[in-house]
Write an enzyme that holds these catalytic residues in place. Structure first.
Site, PDB file in Angstrom:
ATOM      1  N   ASN A   8      39.368  50.108  26.967  1.00  0.00           N
ATOM      2  CA  ASN A   8      39.713  51.575  27.310  1.00  0.00           C
ATOM      3  C   ASN A   8      40.889  51.659  28.201  1.00  0.00           C
ATOM      4  OD1 ASN A   8      38.638  50.083  29.540  1.00  0.00           O
ATOM      5  ND2 ASN A   8      37.170  51.728  29.943  1.00  0.00           N
ATOM      6  N   CYS A   9      42.011  50.773  28.230  1.00  0.00           N
ATOM      7  CA  CYS A   9      43.046  50.856  29.020  1.00  0.00           C
ATOM      8  C   CYS A   9      44.152  51.417  28.218  1.00  0.00           C
ATOM      9  CB  CYS A   9      43.428  49.422  29.718  1.00  0.00           C
ATOM     10  SG  CYS A   9      45.182  49.414  30.379  1.00  0.00           S
ATOM     11  N   ASP A  10      44.711  52.725  28.686  1.00  0.00           N
ATOM     12  CA  ASP A  10      45.613  53.294  27.894  1.00  0.00           C
ATOM     13  C   ASP A  10      47.068  52.304  27.773  1.00  0.00           C
ATOM     14  OD1 ASP A  10      44.180  55.611  27.655  1.00  0.00           O
ATOM     15  OD2 ASP A  10      45.070  56.481  29.460  1.00  0.00           O
ATOM     16  N   ARG A  13      46.161  49.862  24.946  1.00  0.00           N
ATOM     17  CA  ARG A  13      46.064  50.537  23.708  1.00  0.00           C
ATOM     18  C   ARG A  13      47.511  50.534  23.150  1.00  0.00           C
ATOM     19  NH1 ARG A  13      41.135  53.785  25.354  1.00  0.00           N
ATOM     20  NH2 ARG A  13      42.686  55.329  26.093  1.00  0.00           N
TER      21      ARG A  13
END
Length: 105
Positions: A8-10, A13
């Protein structure tokens, strides 16, 4: 190439999008192998520990005084992300310098 990070880390990603052949390892679920952590700590020292994270802010003073490798083993989300391992080369984070080191910039 292995990318250690959080799903869930931008930033993780973004890195995965630009490195589609990388194998992703979610540190929250799978952790980071001890030998990888030791090599990363030897190379990046204090930069490996993310002292701006929510996890860090939730630690009490006694826990914060533990050795960095012990903290990372207990709380893998304290690691600065992503940690990209490509053979013997390691890259921490995904800023312009990291992207250049990976041949993306």
């Amino acid at each position: 190439m292995i990318l250690y990070g959080l799903k869930n880390c931008d930033t993780c990603r973004k890195a995965l999008k630009l490195l589609p052949d990388a194998t992703f390892v979610d540190v929250r679920g799978e952790g980071v192998p001890a030998e990888v952590l030791q090599q990363a700590h030897a190379q990046f020292e204090s930069k490996l520990l993310n002292t701006r994270s929510t996890t860090w802010r939730q630690l009490d003073e006694a826990e914060r005084t533990k050795a960095p490798l012990e903290l990372l083993a207990e709380h893998p989300t304290l690691m600065k992300r992503p940690l990209i391992v490509d053979g013997v080369r390691m890259v921490l984070g995904f800023d312009k310098a990291a992207q250049t080191a990976l041949g993306l910039g």
